[in-house]
Design a protein around this motif. Structure first.
Motif, PDB file in Angstrom:
ATOM      1  N   ARG A   1      34.235  55.487  73.264  1.00 38.87           N
ATOM      2  CA  ARG A   1      35.409  56.365  73.290  1.00 38.87           C
ATOM      3  C   ARG A   1      35.825  56.802  71.892  1.00 38.87           C
ATOM      4  O   ARG A   1      36.156  57.953  71.663  1.00 38.87           O
ATOM      5  CB  ARG A   1      36.580  55.621  73.944  1.00 38.87           C
ATOM      6  CG  ARG A   1      37.067  56.337  75.158  1.00 38.87           C
ATOM      7  CD  ARG A   1      38.250  55.797  75.880  1.00 38.87           C
ATOM      8  NE  ARG A   1      38.785  54.523  75.572  1.00 38.87           N
ATOM      9  CZ  ARG A   1      38.528  53.413  76.234  1.00 38.87           C
ATOM     10  NH1 ARG A   1      37.667  53.427  77.240  1.00 38.87           N
ATOM     11  NH2 ARG A   1      39.102  52.284  75.904  1.00 38.87           N
ATOM     12  N   HIS A   2      35.777  55.883  70.947  1.00 35.72           N
ATOM     13  CA  HIS A   2      36.264  56.223  69.602  1.00 35.72           C
ATOM     14  C   HIS A   2      35.185  56.860  68.719  1.00 35.72           C
ATOM     15  O   HIS A   2      35.466  57.816  68.001  1.00 35.72           O
ATOM     16  CB  HIS A   2      36.810  54.963  68.927  1.00 35.72           C
ATOM     17  CG  HIS A   2      37.472  55.236  67.610  1.00 35.72           C
ATOM     18  ND1 HIS A   2      38.592  56.025  67.476  1.00 35.72           N
ATOM     19  CD2 HIS A   2      37.158  54.825  66.344  1.00 35.72           C
ATOM     20  CE1 HIS A   2      38.960  56.083  66.197  1.00 35.72           C
ATOM     21  NE2 HIS A   2      38.100  55.371  65.490  1.00 35.72           N
ATOM     22  N   TYR A   3      33.966  56.304  68.775  1.00 33.50           N
ATOM     23  CA  TYR A   3      32.938  56.745  67.824  1.00 33.50           C
ATOM     24  C   TYR A   3      31.892  57.666  68.447  1.00 33.50           C
ATOM     25  O   TYR A   3      31.090  58.258  67.728  1.00 33.50           O
ATOM     26  CB  TYR A   3      32.220  55.529  67.218  1.00 33.50           C
ATOM     27  CG  TYR A   3      33.146  54.633  66.423  1.00 33.50           C
ATOM     28  CD1 TYR A   3      33.451  54.908  65.092  1.00 33.50           C
ATOM     29  CD2 TYR A   3      33.739  53.502  67.000  1.00 33.50           C
ATOM     30  CE1 TYR A   3      34.304  54.090  64.357  1.00 33.50           C
ATOM     31  CE2 TYR A   3      34.594  52.690  66.282  1.00 33.50           C
ATOM     32  CZ  TYR A   3      34.879  52.991  64.957  1.00 33.50           C
ATOM     33  OH  TYR A   3      35.734  52.178  64.238  1.00 33.50           O
ATOM     34  N   GLY A   4      31.846  57.707  69.786  1.00 27.56           N
ATOM     35  CA  GLY A   4      30.869  58.566  70.446  1.00 27.56           C
ATOM     36  C   GLY A   4      29.719  57.769  71.061  1.00 27.56           C
ATOM     37  O   GLY A   4      29.551  56.582  70.789  1.00 27.56           O
ATOM     38  N   PRO A   5      28.898  58.471  71.898  1.00 24.94           N
ATOM     39  CA  PRO A   5      27.845  57.787  72.669  1.00 24.94           C
ATOM     40  C   PRO A   5      26.771  57.132  71.799  1.00 24.94           C
ATOM     41  O   PRO A   5      26.167  56.146  72.215  1.00 24.94           O
ATOM     42  CB  PRO A   5      27.252  58.898  73.538  1.00 24.94           C
ATOM     43  CG  PRO A   5      27.778  60.182  72.989  1.00 24.94           C
ATOM     44  CD  PRO A   5      29.015  59.894  72.220  1.00 24.94           C
ATOM     45  N   ALA A   6      26.528  57.670  70.591  1.00 24.36           N
ATOM     46  CA  ALA A   6      25.445  57.093  69.774  1.00 24.36           C
ATOM     47  C   ALA A   6      25.785  55.641  69.392  1.00 24.36           C
ATOM     48  O   ALA A   6      24.933  54.751  69.485  1.00 24.36           O
ATOM     49  CB  ALA A   6      25.213  57.940  68.525  1.00 24.36           C
ATOM     50  N   LEU A   7      27.034  55.387  68.995  1.00 23.87           N
ATOM     51  CA  LEU A   7      27.380  54.006  68.605  1.00 23.87           C
ATOM     52  C   LEU A   7      27.432  53.105  69.839  1.00 23.87           C
ATOM     53  O   LEU A   7      27.021  51.947  69.784  1.00 23.87           O
ATOM     54  CB  LEU A   7      28.706  53.941  67.837  1.00 23.87           C
ATOM     55  CG  LEU A   7      28.921  52.554  67.209  1.00 23.87           C
ATOM     56  CD1 LEU A   7      27.916  52.278  66.105  1.00 23.87           C
ATOM     57  CD2 LEU A   7      30.329  52.366  66.677  1.00 23.87           C
ATOM     58  N   ARG A   8      27.914  53.665  70.968  1.00 23.14           N
ATOM     59  CA  ARG A   8      27.901  52.872  72.205  1.00 23.14           C
ATOM     60  C   ARG A   8      26.470  52.426  72.512  1.00 23.14           C
ATOM     61  O   ARG A   8      26.212  51.251  72.788  1.00 23.14           O
ATOM     62  CB  ARG A   8      28.450  53.717  73.363  1.00 23.14           C
ATOM     63  CG  ARG A   8      28.456  52.986  74.704  1.00 23.14           C
ATOM     64  CD  ARG A   8      28.554  53.954  75.858  1.00 23.14           C
ATOM     65  NE  ARG A   8      27.391  54.842  75.868  1.00 23.14           N
ATOM     66  CZ  ARG A   8      27.392  56.074  76.364  1.00 23.14           C
ATOM     67  NH1 ARG A   8      28.476  56.589  76.883  1.00 23.14           N
ATOM     68  NH2 ARG A   8      26.288  56.800  76.341  1.00 23.14           N
ATOM     69  N   ASP A   9      25.515  53.359  72.412  1.00 21.00           N
ATOM     70  CA  ASP A   9      24.128  53.018  72.743  1.00 21.00           C
ATOM     71  C   ASP A   9      23.540  52.034  71.737  1.00 21.00           C
ATOM     72  O   ASP A   9      22.775  51.146  72.103  1.00 21.00           O
ATOM     73  CB  ASP A   9      23.275  54.293  72.810  1.00 21.00           C
ATOM     74  CG  ASP A   9      23.705  55.169  73.990  1.00 21.00           C
ATOM     75  OD1 ASP A   9      24.486  54.679  74.850  1.00 21.00           O
ATOM     76  OD2 ASP A   9      23.284  56.336  74.051  1.00 21.00           O
ATOM     77  N   THR A  10      23.911  52.198  70.474  1.00 19.65           N
ATOM     78  CA  THR A  10      23.422  51.246  69.460  1.00 19.65           C
ATOM     79  C   THR A  10      23.944  49.849  69.763  1.00 19.65           C
ATOM     80  O   THR A  10      23.202  48.859  69.671  1.00 19.65           O
ATOM     81  CB  THR A  10      23.902  51.674  68.049  1.00 19.65           C
ATOM     82  OG1 THR A  10      23.387  52.969  67.792  1.00 19.65           O
ATOM     83  CG2 THR A  10      23.424  50.709  66.986  1.00 19.65           C
ATOM     84  N   PHE A  11      25.222  49.769  70.154  1.00 17.89           N
ATOM     85  CA  PHE A  11      25.790  48.459  70.485  1.00 17.89           C
ATOM     86  C   PHE A  11      25.030  47.846  71.666  1.00 17.89           C
ATOM     87  O   PHE A  11      24.686  46.656  71.651  1.00 17.89           O
ATOM     88  CB  PHE A  11      27.283  48.590  70.814  1.00 17.89           C
ATOM     89  CG  PHE A  11      27.900  47.294  71.257  1.00 17.89           C
ATOM     90  CD1 PHE A  11      28.254  46.325  70.329  1.00 17.89           C
ATOM     91  CD2 PHE A  11      28.078  47.020  72.608  1.00 17.89           C
ATOM     92  CE1 PHE A  11      28.787  45.108  70.736  1.00 17.89           C
ATOM     93  CE2 PHE A  11      28.609  45.806  73.030  1.00 17.89           C
ATOM     94  CZ  PHE A  11      28.964  44.851  72.083  1.00 17.89           C
ATOM     95  N   LEU A  12      24.748  48.664  72.683  1.00 17.21           N
ATOM     96  CA  LEU A  12      24.048  48.135  73.868  1.00 17.21           C
ATOM     97  C   LEU A  12      22.616  47.717  73.513  1.00 17.21           C
ATOM     98  O   LEU A  12      22.113  46.715  74.023  1.00 17.21           O
ATOM     99  CB  LEU A  12      24.053  49.178  74.993  1.00 17.21           C
ATOM    100  CG  LEU A  12      25.438  49.385  75.636  1.00 17.21           C
ATOM    101  CD1 LEU A  12      25.434  50.578  76.590  1.00 17.21           C
ATOM    102  CD2 LEU A  12      25.903  48.121  76.364  1.00 17.21           C
ATOM    103  N   THR A  13      21.983  48.464  72.623  1.00 13.45           N
ATOM    104  CA  THR A  13      20.625  48.092  72.164  1.00 13.45           C
ATOM    105  C   THR A  13      20.682  46.744  71.443  1.00 13.45           C
ATOM    106  O   THR A  13      19.870  45.843  71.691  1.00 13.45           O
ATOM    107  CB  THR A  13      20.072  49.165  71.191  1.00 13.45           C
ATOM    108  OG1 THR A  13      19.996  50.391  71.893  1.00 13.45           O
ATOM    109  CG2 THR A  13      18.709  48.785  70.651  1.00 13.45           C
TER     110      THR A  13
END
Ligand SMILES: C[S@@+](CC[C@H](N)C(=O)[O-])C[C@H]1O[C@@H](n2cnc3c(N)ncnc32)[C@H](O)[C@@H]1O
Length: 273
Positions: free
Chosen positions: A233-245
């Motif tokens: 929500r705050h940083y965008g889908p790229a950081l969300r995906d990096t976190f999940l990776t």
């Protein structure tokens, strides 16, 4: 508060083994609070409440209005018969400041409308990626930027708690222009300046999240989901995906003694057979 007053109050309440900040670290916080005069302050990791009580005083003497402090536990780890934060009131004394306490939650569960901080202090879970994650989660709640203190930069070095390398990995992601280590307690406390764009902080966060995690216990699935959603929500889908990776790679890794012993035995059997 002058040095003598801090000293007297500190020694009246401090106990070894309760994980509190040192006296000169409090003086470091006091000097930065006096210079920046934050109105709203958040502490992550209340424990006994010793640091919270002093922070309340330092804020009050510099025009501060509110201290929010939260802890994952309900009961204090150093004395399970006491509630987390039991030392806040005796240390705070009559300092005129609102103190809001949250027990039994991490930052992931703090209601979204508890926001608008000018400064903060992260002294909670020191295992990577928690200090970095707490930093990333606080940025949206510090809309004007501001300084974020961290504790135990050198815990992994001094006490051999290698899991507690989180504050160091977090510190390493920031440029010199946005970080400062105090001389207090031999360089154990620092601040980060969160006055940077979400794009820049997100990029720094991504680099840090991909450093292997050092958790003693894996994050529950609900925390992974909450962290991914909030980062997205705050940083965008790229950081969300990096976190999940990173979570897929590292949430379940263990560098534990039993595992090493089992490995050793297996190798011994293989060599014998
Ligand atoms: C080192 S102590 C804090 C000491 C306190 N700041 C002081 O100086 O008096 C760390 C505290 O963080 C809490 N904690 C651990 N993981 C947490 C998390 N993810 N979020 C919030 N609190 C956490 C623990 O329950 C513990 O009480």
């Amino acid at each position: 508060m002058d040095r003598q007053a801090i000293d007297d109050l500190y020694h009246a309440h401090h106990r070894d083994g309760w994980g509190s900040v040192a006296e000169d670290e409090l003086e470091f916080f006091q000097s930065v609070i006096a210079a920046d005069r934050p109105g709203n302050f958040i502490e992550v990791g209340t424990a006994s409440g010793l640091s919270g009580g002093f922070l309340a005083r330092f804020l009050a003497e510099n025009g501060g209005r509110r201290l929010v402090t939260l802890d994952f536990e309900e009961q204090f780890f150093g004395d399970r018969s006491r509630q987390v934060g039991f030392q806040i009131d005796p240390v705070k004394g009559d300092a005129a400041i609102e103190v809001a306490r949250y027990r039994g939650i991490t930052l992931l569960d703090l209601p979204e409308d508890v926001t608008g901080f000018d400064m903060g202090f992260v002294d909670a879970n020191h295992q990577h990626p928690w200090p970095l994650l707490d930093t990333l989660l606080l940025h949206p709640r510090m809309p004007r930027g501001g300084k974020l203190f961290h504790h135990d930069l050198k815990l992994y070095r001094d006490d051999g708690h290698f899991n507690s390398i989180g504050p160091k990995h977090c510190y390493d992601q920031f440029p010199d222009s946005h970080r400062h280590v105090s001389a207090a307690r031999g360089g154990n406390s620092y601040w980060l300046d969160l006055s940077m764009s979400r794009e820049e902080l997100g990029a720094r966060g991504a680099a840090g999240l991909l450093i292997p995690w050092t958790l003693m216990e894996p994050l529950p699935e609900a925390q992974i989901e909450a962290a991914a959603a909030q980062l997205g929500r705050h940083y965008g889908p790229a950081l969300r995906d990096t976190f999940l990776t990173a979570a897929a790679r590292f949430n379940w890794i263990r560098i534990s003694r039993p595992k090493r012993i089992i490995g050793k035995l297996k190798r011994r059997f293989a060599a014998a057979g």
